[in-house]
Design a protein around this motif. Structure first.
Motif, PDB file in Angstrom:
ATOM      1  N   VAL A  98       0.839  -1.201   0.000  1.00  0.00           N
ATOM      2  CA  VAL A  98       0.000   0.000   0.000  1.00  0.00           C
ATOM      3  C   VAL A  98       0.871   1.247   0.000  1.00  0.00           C
ATOM      4  CG1 VAL A  98      -1.644   1.333   1.385  1.00  0.00           C
ATOM      5  CG2 VAL A  98      -2.000  -1.108   1.039  1.00  0.00           C
ATOM      6  N   VAL A  99       1.905   1.263   0.820  1.00  0.00           N
ATOM      7  CA  VAL A  99       2.815   2.415   0.865  1.00  0.00           C
ATOM      8  C   VAL A  99       3.472   2.611  -0.501  1.00  0.00           C
ATOM      9  CG1 VAL A  99       4.980   3.259   1.870  1.00  0.00           C
ATOM     10  CG2 VAL A  99       3.221   2.290   3.335  1.00  0.00           C
ATOM     11  N   GLY A 100       3.868   1.526  -1.137  1.00  0.00           N
ATOM     12  CA  GLY A 100       4.483   1.621  -2.469  1.00  0.00           C
ATOM     13  C   GLY A 100       3.531   2.178  -3.503  1.00  0.00           C
ATOM     14  N   VAL A 105       1.606   6.664  -6.966  1.00  0.00           N
ATOM     15  CA  VAL A 105       0.509   7.563  -7.353  1.00  0.00           C
ATOM     16  C   VAL A 105       0.887   9.005  -7.039  1.00  0.00           C
ATOM     17  CG1 VAL A 105      -1.878   8.204  -6.845  1.00  0.00           C
ATOM     18  CG2 VAL A 105      -1.277   5.810  -7.183  1.00  0.00           C
ATOM     19  N   ALA A 106       1.473   9.246  -5.870  1.00  0.00           N
ATOM     20  CA  ALA A 106       1.885  10.605  -5.505  1.00  0.00           C
ATOM     21  C   ALA A 106       2.926  11.134  -6.490  1.00  0.00           C
ATOM     22  CB  ALA A 106       2.424  10.627  -4.080  1.00  0.00           C
ATOM     23  N   GLY A 107       3.859  10.306  -6.879  1.00  0.00           N
ATOM     24  CA  GLY A 107       4.871  10.716  -7.857  1.00  0.00           C
ATOM     25  C   GLY A 107       4.263  11.056  -9.205  1.00  0.00           C
ATOM     26  N   ILE A 108       3.295  10.257  -9.631  1.00  0.00           N
ATOM     27  CA  ILE A 108       2.628  10.517 -10.916  1.00  0.00           C
ATOM     28  C   ILE A 108       1.850  11.827 -10.841  1.00  0.00           C
ATOM     29  CG2 ILE A 108       0.804   9.717 -12.462  1.00  0.00           C
ATOM     30  CD1 ILE A 108       1.745   6.845 -11.821  1.00  0.00           C
ATOM     31  N   LYS A 110       2.370  14.362  -8.858  1.00  0.00           N
ATOM     32  CA  LYS A 110       3.311  15.475  -8.765  1.00  0.00           C
ATOM     33  C   LYS A 110       3.916  15.796 -10.127  1.00  0.00           C
ATOM     34  CE  LYS A 110       7.220  17.012  -5.974  1.00  0.00           C
ATOM     35  NZ  LYS A 110       8.150  16.655  -4.916  1.00  0.00           N
ATOM     36  N   SER A 111       4.266  14.775 -10.914  1.00  0.00           N
ATOM     37  CA  SER A 111       4.878  15.018 -12.223  1.00  0.00           C
ATOM     38  C   SER A 111       3.865  15.572 -13.218  1.00  0.00           C
ATOM     39  CB  SER A 111       5.529  13.758 -12.761  1.00  0.00           C
ATOM     40  OG  SER A 111       4.533  12.794 -13.060  1.00  0.00           O
ATOM     41  N   VAL A 112       2.589  15.200 -13.099  1.00  0.00           N
ATOM     42  CA  VAL A 112       1.547  15.690 -14.005  1.00  0.00           C
ATOM     43  C   VAL A 112       1.251  17.164 -13.714  1.00  0.00           C
ATOM     44  CG1 VAL A 112      -0.890  15.471 -14.591  1.00  0.00           C
ATOM     45  CG2 VAL A 112       0.532  13.443 -14.433  1.00  0.00           C
ATOM     46  N   ARG A 113       1.327  17.575 -12.473  1.00  0.00           N
ATOM     47  CA  ARG A 113       1.018  18.962 -12.094  1.00  0.00           C
ATOM     48  C   ARG A 113       2.100  19.932 -12.527  1.00  0.00           C
ATOM     49  NH1 ARG A 113      -1.833  18.880  -6.177  1.00  0.00           N
ATOM     50  NH2 ARG A 113      -3.740  17.867  -6.874  1.00  0.00           N
ATOM     51  N   ARG A 114       3.266  19.487 -12.843  1.00  0.00           N
ATOM     52  CA  ARG A 114       4.366  20.378 -13.256  1.00  0.00           C
ATOM     53  C   ARG A 114       4.158  20.941 -14.601  1.00  0.00           C
ATOM     54  NH1 ARG A 114       9.897  17.577 -11.189  1.00  0.00           N
ATOM     55  NH2 ARG A 114       9.338  17.562  -9.021  1.00  0.00           N
TER      56      ARG A 114
END
Length: 114
Positions: A98-100, A105-108, A110-114
């Motif tokens: 779950v942590v992974g 998901v958080a990384g994706i 964050k990268s989409v919002r840039r």
């Protein structure tokens, strides 16, 4: 590495269902005596009924192997059994998973919002 003959043998064994069904369909058919030319109608009907039962078992086994919901039920039952028996390893593995997933998901996001 297995031979094609061994693979075919294993595939036939996998089609049997439940405990006590160790014969493959081919072995089962080979173990039955062939109908003699002068077989009576009741003998033929009995052979047809046995063949239908064997075919139904084979189809049930194939359906079970290809059924995603059946696999999910078995997996869920296994996890529940391990949790009930007090084995903490699956809980730790699930938590790490779950942590992974959350991290990915958080990384994706964050990268989409840039």
């Amino acid at each position: 590495m297995t031979t094609p003959a061994a693979d075919a043998s294993d595939a036939g064994r996998a089609s049997s269902s439940g405990p006590g069904h160790d014969e493959t369909p081919a072995e089962s058919a080979a173990s039955r005596p062939p109908l003699r030319p002068g077989a009576s109608i009741p003998e033929i009907e009995l052979d047809v009924a046995k063949t239908r039962e064997e075919f139904a078992r084979t189809l049930d086994a194939i359906e079970d192997k290809l059924s995603v919901p059946a696999h999910a039920r078995r997996l869920t039952a296994g996890v529940k059994r391990r949790l009930r028996d007090g084995d903490a390893k699956p809980v730790a593995a699930a938590a790490a998973g779950v942590v992974g997933v959350v991290a990915v998901v958080a990384g994706i996001v964050k990268s989409v919002r840039r």
